[in-house]
Design a protein around this motif. Structure first.
Motif, PDB file in Angstrom:
ATOM      1  N   UNK A   1       0.693  -0.925  -0.278  1.00  0.00           N
ATOM      2  CA  UNK A   1       0.037  -0.235  -0.231  1.00  0.00           C
ATOM      3  C   UNK A   1       0.992   1.205  -0.391  1.00  0.00           C
ATOM      4  N   UNK A   2       1.968   1.487   0.594  1.00  0.00           N
ATOM      5  CA  UNK A   2       3.063   2.189   0.796  1.00  0.00           C
ATOM      6  C   UNK A   2       3.028   2.840  -0.837  1.00  0.00           C
ATOM      7  N   UNK A   3       4.132   1.191  -1.126  1.00  0.00           N
ATOM      8  CA  UNK A   3       4.414   1.525  -2.892  1.00  0.00           C
ATOM      9  C   UNK A   3       3.169   1.907  -3.383  1.00  0.00           C
ATOM     10  N   UNK A   4       2.318   1.808  -3.816  1.00  0.00           N
ATOM     11  CA  UNK A   4       1.160   2.285  -4.191  1.00  0.00           C
ATOM     12  C   UNK A   4       0.798   3.481  -4.475  1.00  0.00           C
ATOM     13  N   UNK A   5       1.312   4.002  -2.896  1.00  0.00           N
ATOM     14  CA  UNK A   5       0.555   5.558  -2.368  1.00  0.00           C
ATOM     15  C   UNK A   5       2.043   6.428  -3.741  1.00  0.00           C
ATOM     16  N   UNK A   6       3.533   6.004  -3.142  1.00  0.00           N
ATOM     17  CA  UNK A   6       4.123   6.551  -4.076  1.00  0.00           C
ATOM     18  C   UNK A   6       4.070   6.792  -5.085  1.00  0.00           C
ATOM     19  N   UNK A   7       4.103   5.606  -5.877  1.00  0.00           N
ATOM     20  CA  UNK A   7       3.639   5.244  -7.539  1.00  0.00           C
ATOM     21  C   UNK A   7       2.901   5.820  -7.760  1.00  0.00           C
ATOM     22  N   UNK A   8       1.672   6.252  -7.475  1.00  0.00           N
ATOM     23  CA  UNK A   8       0.773   6.832  -7.819  1.00  0.00           C
ATOM     24  C   UNK A   8       0.944   8.622  -8.051  1.00  0.00           C
ATOM     25  N   UNK A   9       1.438   8.910  -6.204  1.00  0.00           N
ATOM     26  CA  UNK A   9       1.415  10.430  -6.408  1.00  0.00           C
ATOM     27  C   UNK A   9       3.117  10.927  -6.986  1.00  0.00           C
ATOM     28  N   UNK A  10       3.855  10.200  -7.211  1.00  0.00           N
ATOM     29  CA  UNK A  10       5.223  10.367  -8.208  1.00  0.00           C
ATOM     30  C   UNK A  10       5.012  10.488  -9.818  1.00  0.00           C
ATOM     31  N   UNK A  11       4.507   9.433 -10.283  1.00  0.00           N
ATOM     32  CA  UNK A  11       4.217   9.168 -11.259  1.00  0.00           C
ATOM     33  C   UNK A  11       4.992   7.856 -11.611  1.00  0.00           C
ATOM     34  N   UNK A  12       5.887   7.482 -11.024  1.00  0.00           N
ATOM     35  CA  UNK A  12       6.733   6.474 -10.605  1.00  0.00           C
ATOM     36  C   UNK A  12       6.992   5.130 -11.348  1.00  0.00           C
ATOM     37  N   UNK A  13       6.594   4.208 -12.247  1.00  0.00           N
ATOM     38  CA  UNK A  13       5.873   2.818 -12.409  1.00  0.00           C
ATOM     39  C   UNK A  13       6.975   1.921 -11.547  1.00  0.00           C
ATOM     40  N   UNK A  14       6.226   1.243 -10.462  1.00  0.00           N
ATOM     41  CA  UNK A  14       6.961   0.406  -9.582  1.00  0.00           C
ATOM     42  C   UNK A  14       7.053  -1.222 -10.189  1.00  0.00           C
TER      43      UNK A  14
END
Length: 456
Positions: free
Chosen positions: A197-210
């Motif tokens: 969930x934390x990595x998902x939040x980072x991906x959506x906020x920064x636009x960086x694919x994970x």
């Protein structure tokens, strides 16, 4: 300041459901002995917001919503781009799972090493930096834009992200990452859920694919709570037999593309090689005609290809006949043997039957039924199937040949590989113009009709 409290909860390792006490059977998914105990932190202060403080989106009619194409990073491999739906979407989170040693890390690493225009951060929680360097040397590629860090703490990973500012983030694997806010160990239900969930939040906020690499359980599904698959945007399954060279990359879930696409790879000494035309590699070229070998036309996803079916029928050396199957459903083969005995009259009850799908692939397409029974009968009567013949069709319990999907693609693929004749279900090509085809079509309605076409 709200005071943190510690309490114990029981989580299901299969579905992620929680319970205040232990139960032998999960109340949500019904699995037995899957509840594990974990300590969780709670706050005594209420987190509910007043209605005036909530941000409410404005509902819009669907016709007034503007559809925009998602920006994507084109990956170096054509097969990977096909499965992803055209490339890696910015801000997406993709989960890749597969058997241990199947080549998940190799696939990701060799794809990223070929990208020289983007900054990539590869977080490894399982391997050391020297091990990844050795794998990169074996693949034969290097990169100054791929940064490797060995870390298992989620908080430290975000510190590295802040320092590197990557364009693509890779976490290998999600089951080894843990956050300090939870007392449970890495790989537990709560840790996997919170870290994802934390990595998902980072991906959506920064636009960086994970890209997340995940383990699988003994049943073959992604390990951890089922909510992990719901969180991510795409779930890719990398499958195949580690004893064979071929691998299939299949999309189980994809919010940005079709789940019908598959990618086919060949494992070699220098990593994975894309197979653009798998039919030519899955067919063996014998100098002499052999009995018990049939060519079936199957479809994986939306890609048709020809595959060799091998069968061996011999007199049972022991009291109970043996039934051995590789790459095909054993129960379905037993059903086809019963059809041969009941509907066609071949007595195979006292004979050993061995069946193998060449190349180590596992095929679930029912259209391969006709190829299976043709190979079995060819071995039983010891008469080879004429060279240049292939077949496709589902066999019913009454001995009828049922129509199959994507018949036009199957016929076209067989013609492209130089097949001269193809046996298809009767009435399966309604509305399909066959005047330009060079391959001869043989329509059959019963299993007995197919055998007469093959052996006269």
């Amino acid at each position: 300041m709200a005071k943190a409290k510690q309490k114990t909860m029981w989580f299901c390792t299969s579905c992620g459901a929680d319970s205040p006490k232990w139960t032998g059977r999960c109340p949500a998914c019904g699995e037995w002995n899957t509840m594990v105990e974990e300590k969780v932190s709670t706050s005594s202060a209420s987190s509910a917001l007043p209605l005036s403080a909530r941000s409410l989106a404005t509902p819009k009619p669907v016709n007034q919503i503007e559809a925009v194409d998602e920006p994507r990073y084109r990956m170096p491999g054509q097969e990977l781009n096909r499965v992803l739906g055209g490339g890696l979407v910015k801000g997406s989170i993709v989960l890749i799972g597969g058997e241990p040693g199947i080549g998940k890390s190799t696939l990701v690493l060799q794809s990223l090493l070929a990208i020289h225009t983007l900054r990539i951060l590869y977080v490894s929680g399982e391997e050391s930096a020297s091990q990844l360097k050795l794998r990169a040397d074996r693949i034969g590629r290097g990169s100054d834009n791929l940064f490797i860090v060995c870390e298992t703490s989620l908080e430290n990973i975000f510190n590295h992200i802040e320092d590197v500012q990557p364009d693509i983030l890779v976490v290998d694997s999600i089951q080894t990452i843990a956050t300090d806010t939870l007392d449970s160990s890495a790989g537990s239900v709560s840790q996997v859920r919170e870290c994802a969930a934390s990595l998902l939040k980072y991906a959506k906020e920064s636009g960086v694919p994970v890209l997340l690499i995940g383990h699988i359980n003994k049943e073959g599904s992604i390990a951890g709570p089922k909510v992990l698959e719901h969180i991510v945007d795409a779930v890719l399954q990398f499958e195949g037999d580690s004893q064979y060279m071929y691998r299939l990359l299949r999309a189980i879930k994809n919010r940005f593309g079709s789940t019908s696409e598959i990618g086919i790879y060949e494992m070699g000494r220098r990593g994975l090689r894309e197979v653009s035309n798998p039919s030519e590699m899955l067919l063996s070229h014998h100098d002499e005609d052999l009995s018990g070998v049939a060519t079936g036309v199957t479809v994986e996803g939306i890609r048709p290809f020809l595959i060799e079916v091998q069968a061996l029928v011999s007199t049972a050396a022991y009291g109970t006949p043996q039934r051995s199957v590789t790459g095909f459903d054993a129960k379905r083969m037993n059903m086809l043997l019963a059809v041969l005995e009941k509907r066609v009259g071949f007595k195979l009850g006292a004979k050993d039957v061995f069946l193998n799908i060449a190349g180590g692939l596992k095929v679930n397409d029912p259209a391969l039924d006709l190829g299976v029974i043709s190979a079995i009968l060819s071995s039983n009567v010891d008469i080879p199937i004429p060279r240049g013949w292939c077949m496709t069709g589902e066999v019913g319990l009454s001995g009828e040949i049922r129509p199959v999907t994507r018949i036009e693609q199957r016929i076209t693929e067989a013609e492209k590989l130089g097949m001269t004749d193809i046996i298809i279900p009767a009435g399966n090509i309604k509305g399909f113009d066959t005047s330009a085809l060079s391959i001869r079509l043989h329509e059959v309605a019963k299993v007995a009709d197919a055998f007469r076409e093959l052996f006269g």
